[in-house]
Design a protein around this motif. Structure first.
Motif: not given
Length: 114
Positions: A28, A32, A99-100, A103, A107
């Protein structure tokens, strides 16, 4: 990009559970991690600890009621009122998870490219 010591302390203040994550945070980005900590902190502030279990029980009871009474004409008004509320709540959780995940994938890809 790595976060500063002040940013890391702020993340730990907002979401102490981040200390349990260890190496899994490497995929991450700082943005984030900060976003998750902020969202978690907001949830903590909105719902005091003494209300969390009753609130969860209420949501599960409402979900169970909707599922069990969806064909019952006598309960149609209550079911019709609960469906959008439960749908909006569950959809927002689903969107946050997507969304997490998106991302985290970006990442991880950026980390591999470096």
């Amino acid at each position: 990009a790595a976060m500063s010591e002040a940013e890391a302390l702020e993340v730990m203040r907002l979401n102490p559970a981040v200390l349990q994550c260890g190496p899994s945070l490497e995929v991450l980005g700082a943005a984030e991690i900060k976003a998750v900590a902020t969202a978690r902190s907001l949830g903590t502030r909105l719902l005091p600890p003494s209300l969390r279990v009753p609130a969860l029980a209420l949501v599960l009871a409402a979900l169970g009621y909707v599922l069990s009474q969806s064909q019952n004409a006598d309960a149609a008004a209550a079911v019709d009122a609960l469906k959008p509320l439960l749908g909006a709540g569950l959809a927002s959780i689903f969107a946050f998870v997507l969304y997490g995940a998106a991302n985290a994938g970006r990442s991880a890809k950026r980390a591999e490219e470096k």
